[in-house]
Design a protein around this motif. Structure first.
Motif, PDB file in Angstrom:
ATOM      1  N   PRO A 143       0.945  -1.208   0.210  1.00  0.00           N
ATOM      2  CA  PRO A 143      -0.173  -0.132  -0.262  1.00  0.00           C
ATOM      3  C   PRO A 143       1.088   1.440   0.298  1.00  0.00           C
ATOM      4  CG  PRO A 143      -0.879  -1.698   1.648  1.00  0.00           C
ATOM      5  CD  PRO A 143       0.579  -1.836   1.293  1.00  0.00           C
ATOM      6  N   LEU A 144       0.259   2.703   0.320  1.00  0.00           N
ATOM      7  CA  LEU A 144       1.019   3.657  -0.379  1.00  0.00           C
ATOM      8  C   LEU A 144       0.451   4.954   1.067  1.00  0.00           C
ATOM      9  CD1 LEU A 144      -0.228   3.858  -3.463  1.00  0.00           C
ATOM     10  CD2 LEU A 144       2.696   4.121  -3.698  1.00  0.00           C
ATOM     11  N   GLN A 145       1.376   5.458   1.817  1.00  0.00           N
ATOM     12  CA  GLN A 145       1.064   6.135   2.394  1.00  0.00           C
ATOM     13  C   GLN A 145       1.675   8.116   1.766  1.00  0.00           C
ATOM     14  OE1 GLN A 145       1.649   7.302   6.336  1.00  0.00           O
ATOM     15  NE2 GLN A 145       3.298   6.097   6.096  1.00  0.00           N
ATOM     16  N   ILE A 146       0.245   9.210   1.898  1.00  0.00           N
ATOM     17  CA  ILE A 146       0.837  10.586   1.108  1.00  0.00           C
ATOM     18  C   ILE A 146      -0.355  11.772   1.807  1.00  0.00           C
ATOM     19  CG2 ILE A 146      -1.093  10.002  -0.443  1.00  0.00           C
ATOM     20  CD1 ILE A 146       0.880  10.999  -2.940  1.00  0.00           C
ATOM     21  N   HIS A 147       1.236  12.668   1.585  1.00  0.00           N
ATOM     22  CA  HIS A 147      -0.068  13.414   2.129  1.00  0.00           C
ATOM     23  C   HIS A 147      -1.015  14.470   1.064  1.00  0.00           C
ATOM     24  CE1 HIS A 147       3.659  13.766   4.597  1.00  0.00           C
ATOM     25  NE2 HIS A 147       3.025  14.303   5.592  1.00  0.00           N
ATOM     26  N   LEU A 148      -1.797  14.291   1.042  1.00  0.00           N
ATOM     27  CA  LEU A 148      -3.440  14.870   0.978  1.00  0.00           C
ATOM     28  C   LEU A 148      -3.835  16.367   0.865  1.00  0.00           C
ATOM     29  CD1 LEU A 148      -4.530  11.962  -1.508  1.00  0.00           C
ATOM     30  CD2 LEU A 148      -2.735  13.681  -2.641  1.00  0.00           C
ATOM     31  N   SER A 149      -4.511  17.148   0.162  1.00  0.00           N
ATOM     32  CA  SER A 149      -5.067  18.742   0.208  1.00  0.00           C
ATOM     33  C   SER A 149      -4.617  19.378   2.014  1.00  0.00           C
ATOM     34  CB  SER A 149      -6.327  18.085  -0.139  1.00  0.00           C
ATOM     35  OG  SER A 149      -6.131  16.908  -1.500  1.00  0.00           O
ATOM     36  N   GLU A 150      -3.876  19.564   2.199  1.00  0.00           N
ATOM     37  CA  GLU A 150      -3.401  19.349   3.659  1.00  0.00           C
ATOM     38  C   GLU A 150      -3.727  21.344   3.673  1.00  0.00           C
ATOM     39  OE1 GLU A 150      -0.281  19.558   7.358  1.00  0.00           O
ATOM     40  OE2 GLU A 150       0.533  18.729   4.887  1.00  0.00           O
ATOM     41  N   THR A 151      -3.293  21.322   2.977  1.00  0.00           N
ATOM     42  CA  THR A 151      -3.578  23.353   3.041  1.00  0.00           C
ATOM     43  C   THR A 151      -4.022  23.752   2.024  1.00  0.00           C
ATOM     44  OG1 THR A 151      -1.608  24.151   2.095  1.00  0.00           O
ATOM     45  CG2 THR A 151      -1.366  23.577   4.388  1.00  0.00           C
ATOM     46  N   ALA A 152      -4.529  25.088   2.371  1.00  0.00           N
ATOM     47  CA  ALA A 152      -5.776  26.086   0.546  1.00  0.00           C
ATOM     48  C   ALA A 152      -4.802  25.350  -0.006  1.00  0.00           C
ATOM     49  CB  ALA A 152      -6.803  27.033   1.227  1.00  0.00           C
ATOM     50  N   GLY A 153      -3.660  26.544   0.058  1.00  0.00           N
ATOM     51  CA  GLY A 153      -2.640  26.888  -1.030  1.00  0.00           C
ATOM     52  C   GLY A 153      -1.740  25.743  -1.253  1.00  0.00           C
ATOM     53  N   GLU A 154      -1.445  24.259  -0.710  1.00  0.00           N
ATOM     54  CA  GLU A 154      -1.426  23.178  -2.191  1.00  0.00           C
ATOM     55  C   GLU A 154      -2.653  22.548  -2.933  1.00  0.00           C
ATOM     56  OE1 GLU A 154      -1.491  18.790  -1.280  1.00  0.00           O
ATOM     57  OE2 GLU A 154      -1.522  19.195   0.350  1.00  0.00           O
ATOM     58  N   VAL A 155      -3.858  23.065  -2.792  1.00  0.00           N
ATOM     59  CA  VAL A 155      -5.157  23.016  -3.412  1.00  0.00           C
ATOM     60  C   VAL A 155      -5.125  23.736  -4.237  1.00  0.00           C
ATOM     61  CG1 VAL A 155      -7.713  22.866  -3.472  1.00  0.00           C
ATOM     62  CG2 VAL A 155      -6.294  21.358  -1.552  1.00  0.00           C
ATOM     63  N   GLU A 156      -4.360  25.310  -4.404  1.00  0.00           N
ATOM     64  CA  GLU A 156      -4.625  25.824  -5.423  1.00  0.00           C
ATOM     65  C   GLU A 156      -3.223  25.810  -6.257  1.00  0.00           C
ATOM     66  OE1 GLU A 156      -4.158  30.142  -2.698  1.00  0.00           O
ATOM     67  OE2 GLU A 156      -6.264  29.486  -2.340  1.00  0.00           O
ATOM     68  N   ARG A 157      -2.084  25.207  -5.857  1.00  0.00           N
ATOM     69  CA  ARG A 157      -1.389  25.329  -6.426  1.00  0.00           C
ATOM     70  C   ARG A 157      -1.129  23.981  -7.641  1.00  0.00           C
ATOM     71  NH1 ARG A 157       4.864  23.925  -4.750  1.00  0.00           N
ATOM     72  NH2 ARG A 157       5.547  23.087  -6.401  1.00  0.00           N
ATOM     73  N   CYS A 158      -2.345  23.386  -7.307  1.00  0.00           N
ATOM     74  CA  CYS A 158      -2.813  21.798  -8.044  1.00  0.00           C
ATOM     75  C   CYS A 158      -3.553  22.090  -9.394  1.00  0.00           C
ATOM     76  CB  CYS A 158      -2.416  20.464  -6.915  1.00  0.00           C
ATOM     77  SG  CYS A 158      -3.159  19.427  -7.822  1.00  0.00           S
ATOM     78  N   MET A 159      -4.335  23.421  -8.413  1.00  0.00           N
ATOM     79  CA  MET A 159      -4.929  24.092  -9.810  1.00  0.00           C
ATOM     80  C   MET A 159      -4.459  24.656 -10.831  1.00  0.00           C
ATOM     81  SD  MET A 159      -8.588  22.433  -9.142  1.00  0.00           S
ATOM     82  CE  MET A 159      -9.709  23.447  -9.854  1.00  0.00           C
ATOM     83  N   ALA A 160      -3.570  24.975 -10.881  1.00  0.00           N
ATOM     84  CA  ALA A 160      -3.066  26.144 -11.222  1.00  0.00           C
ATOM     85  C   ALA A 160      -2.236  25.134 -12.077  1.00  0.00           C
ATOM     86  CB  ALA A 160      -2.101  27.157 -10.384  1.00  0.00           C
ATOM     87  N   GLU A 161      -1.452  23.936 -11.735  1.00  0.00           N
ATOM     88  CA  GLU A 161      -0.616  23.356 -12.376  1.00  0.00           C
ATOM     89  C   GLU A 161      -1.366  22.512 -13.081  1.00  0.00           C
ATOM     90  OE1 GLU A 161       2.439  21.816  -9.704  1.00  0.00           O
ATOM     91  OE2 GLU A 161       3.349  23.922  -9.387  1.00  0.00           O
ATOM     92  N   HIS A 162      -2.246  21.730 -12.150  1.00  0.00           N
ATOM     93  CA  HIS A 162      -2.823  20.686 -12.856  1.00  0.00           C
ATOM     94  C   HIS A 162      -4.006  20.583 -13.610  1.00  0.00           C
ATOM     95  CE1 HIS A 162       0.355  18.655 -11.969  1.00  0.00           C
ATOM     96  NE2 HIS A 162       0.724  19.308 -10.987  1.00  0.00           N
ATOM     97  N   GLY A 163      -4.667  21.524 -12.970  1.00  0.00           N
ATOM     98  CA  GLY A 163      -6.297  21.953 -13.308  1.00  0.00           C
ATOM     99  C   GLY A 163      -6.950  21.035 -12.649  1.00  0.00           C
ATOM    100  N   CYS A 164      -7.007  20.641 -11.196  1.00  0.00           N
ATOM    101  CA  CYS A 164      -7.971  19.548 -10.651  1.00  0.00           C
ATOM    102  C   CYS A 164      -7.373  19.094  -9.153  1.00  0.00           C
ATOM    103  CB  CYS A 164      -7.721  18.063 -11.033  1.00  0.00           C
ATOM    104  SG  CYS A 164      -6.057  17.334 -11.159  1.00  0.00           S
ATOM    105  N   THR A 165      -8.411  19.267  -8.404  1.00  0.00           N
ATOM    106  CA  THR A 165      -7.134  19.099  -7.241  1.00  0.00           C
ATOM    107  C   THR A 165      -6.576  17.837  -6.270  1.00  0.00           C
ATOM    108  OG1 THR A 165      -9.203  17.259  -6.758  1.00  0.00           O
ATOM    109  CG2 THR A 165      -9.678  19.501  -6.579  1.00  0.00           C
ATOM    110  N   PRO A 166      -5.924  18.158  -5.462  1.00  0.00           N
ATOM    111  CA  PRO A 166      -5.074  16.955  -5.716  1.00  0.00           C
ATOM    112  C   PRO A 166      -5.131  15.662  -5.276  1.00  0.00           C
ATOM    113  CG  PRO A 166      -4.612  18.908  -3.609  1.00  0.00           C
ATOM    114  CD  PRO A 166      -6.073  18.948  -4.778  1.00  0.00           C
ATOM    115  N   ILE A 167      -7.078  15.177  -5.037  1.00  0.00           N
ATOM    116  CA  ILE A 167      -7.473  13.976  -4.712  1.00  0.00           C
ATOM    117  C   ILE A 167      -8.249  13.750  -6.389  1.00  0.00           C
ATOM    118  CG2 ILE A 167      -9.390  12.858  -4.087  1.00  0.00           C
ATOM    119  CD1 ILE A 167      -7.909  13.803  -1.879  1.00  0.00           C
ATOM    120  N   GLN A 168      -8.545  14.947  -7.258  1.00  0.00           N
ATOM    121  CA  GLN A 168      -8.657  14.258  -8.544  1.00  0.00           C
ATOM    122  C   GLN A 168      -7.684  13.907  -8.752  1.00  0.00           C
ATOM    123  OE1 GLN A 168     -10.777  17.943  -9.558  1.00  0.00           O
ATOM    124  NE2 GLN A 168     -12.483  17.119  -8.171  1.00  0.00           N
TER     125      GLN A 168
END
Length: 431
Positions: A208-233
């Motif tokens: 299995p895997l473990q990973i940090h996801l969507s911990e901060t609003a800034g992380e989600v905003e950065r992911c949206m800007a770079e990939h066009g979706c949330t970290p979960i998506q």
């Protein structure tokens, strides 16, 4: 029988139902529970040891589903900062200076703290993980470990190989007390192409895997800007969730994210204290639970908490969702306790019965001294433990059928030496 322990006269929380046995007994044979009963203990055959637990509550050991054990070395060093500033300007520069010896003694200190406070299993993502595994093996604690991976040169490929070697060396070690995961740190430190390599390695090693996801609003905003979706998506698109996944934090997740997590069977490590201290927010755990998502509790590292006290996490988890949702029944006491025991064990991919007291379950148990003013009157044992309980009330800890803490004293670790070594390590690290 030398390898048999009988605990008698205990109030028992089995965590198989929302009730308790007022006065009962548990028999442990080898590393598993053989019998659970109510009333007087009547040995049908000789036992190696009897423990009189009169005045105490016996419950499953607590499971810490997310942390970075050796970060106890940074406890109190860089408080009251935003997450990324805290990581980039304070934590990472010190961690770059850490040696294997530093991590070993940091892990020893963390394990000492966890054992004394009733944690019988912890999950870790860090580096020099051989040293963390060695500390866990020596101490008698149960551990679910991963070598943290960051997907940038020059160490990206090296970390994949180190993870492969770590899994082959340590998975199932120490009589099965040590199991392993793969630990890509986060989407902002592991680019998509690198995560695809981690997914392939997970398939190769059946891990299995473990990973940090969507911990901060800034992380989600950065992911949206770079990939066009949330970290979960993004993880869904990459196929990461096709592998068993433990996602830490998940504070800033949308309803669509939660639907994905529920559909894919993603497990969540909820870290209420750390998320509050770093100003990250409050994870929508009530929505996750309503969708059937497996949620465990974690402390995160002691640098962002600042302790490894799972009693505190239970109380916090039960309280903050009531306040945030203006709902006094949002997370009841039993659900908080369940997330800290059996729910936590399931979250980190251990046996379904771990974190319960029933025949056949692994014998990871703790005794709590209930002769305290805040446990009277005895209206509700579960509510008392969650809303009033303190980690200092833990007197005895049994892991894998072995007594590891007796009358508050850790039998497997040299407490005074750990303090001396940690002071030595920190004198150099923070000079």
């Amino acid at each position: 029988m030398a390898n048999t322990i009988a605990i008698k006269n205990a109030t028992i929380l089995t965590m198989t139902e929302e009730s308790w046995i007022e006065r009962g007994y548990v028999v442990i044979e080898g590393n598993r529970i053989r019998a659970v009963g109510q009333g007087d203990f009547q040995p049908g055959q000789p036992v190696g040891r009897e423990i009189d637990a009169a005045g105490k509550v016996l419950l499953p050991g607590l499971v810490n589903t997310h942390g970075h054990a050796a970060m106890v070395l940074l406890r109190g060093y860089a408080d009251d900062l935003p997450l990324m500033e805290w990581l980039e300007t304070k934590c990472w520069p010190i961690e770059d200076r850490m040696t294997a010896d530093d991590v070993y003694w940091g892990a020893q200190l963390a394990i000492l703290e966890m054992l004394k406070s009733g944690t019988t299993c912890f999950t870790d993502m860090y580096y020099f993980m051989d040293e963390v595994a060695r500390a866990a093996a020596d101490s008698g604690i149960r551990a679910v470990l991963s070598r943290g991976m960051v997907g940038f040169p020059p160490k990206d490929e090296i970390l994949l190989q180190e993870s492969r070697e770590f899994v082959k060396k340590w998975h199932g070690a120490a009589n099965g007390r040590i199991t392993t995961l793969l630990g890509p740190h986060a989407p902002y430190t592991c680019p998509p192409d690198y995560l695809k390599k981690v997914i392939s390695l997970s398939e190769e090693l059946d891990q299995p895997l473990q990973i940090h996801l969507s911990e901060t609003a800034g992380e989600v905003e950065r992911c949206m800007a770079e990939h066009g979706c949330t970290p979960i998506q993004l993880m869904e698109k990459l196929g990461l969730f096709e592998r068993p996944t433990l996602a830490a934090h998940c504070v800033h997740v949308t309803d669509e994210d939660i639907e994905i997590m529920a559909r894919r069977g993603v497990h969540v490590a909820h870290n209420p204290d750390s998320n509050l201290k770093l100003g990250s927010g409050i994870a929508p755990v009530v929505k996750m639970l309503a969708k059937g998502i497996t949620v465990g509790l974690g402390t995160d590292g002691a640098a962002s908490n600042n302790n490894l006290d799972m009693f505190e996490e239970m109380r916090q988890a039960a309280m903050i969702h009531k306040g945030a949702g203006l709902d006094p029944v949002a997370v009841p006491a039993y659900k908080a306790l369940q997330m800290a025991t059996n729910g936590g064990a399931k979250a980190v991919f251990l046996e379904d019965t771990l974190g319960t007291i029933q025949p056949g379950a692994l014998a990871d148990l703790i005794l709590v001294d209930f002769d305290r003013p805040y446990y009277y009157p005895r209206h509700n044992v579960i509510s008392h433990l969650v809303y009033a309980g303190q980690s200092g009330d833990v007197t005895d800890v049994i892991i894998d059928g072995q007594v590891v803490v007796e009358n508050g004293r850790v039998l497997t670790l040299d407490e005074e030496r750990i303090y001396r070594e940690v002071e030595r390590v920190c004198k150099r690290l923070f000079a």
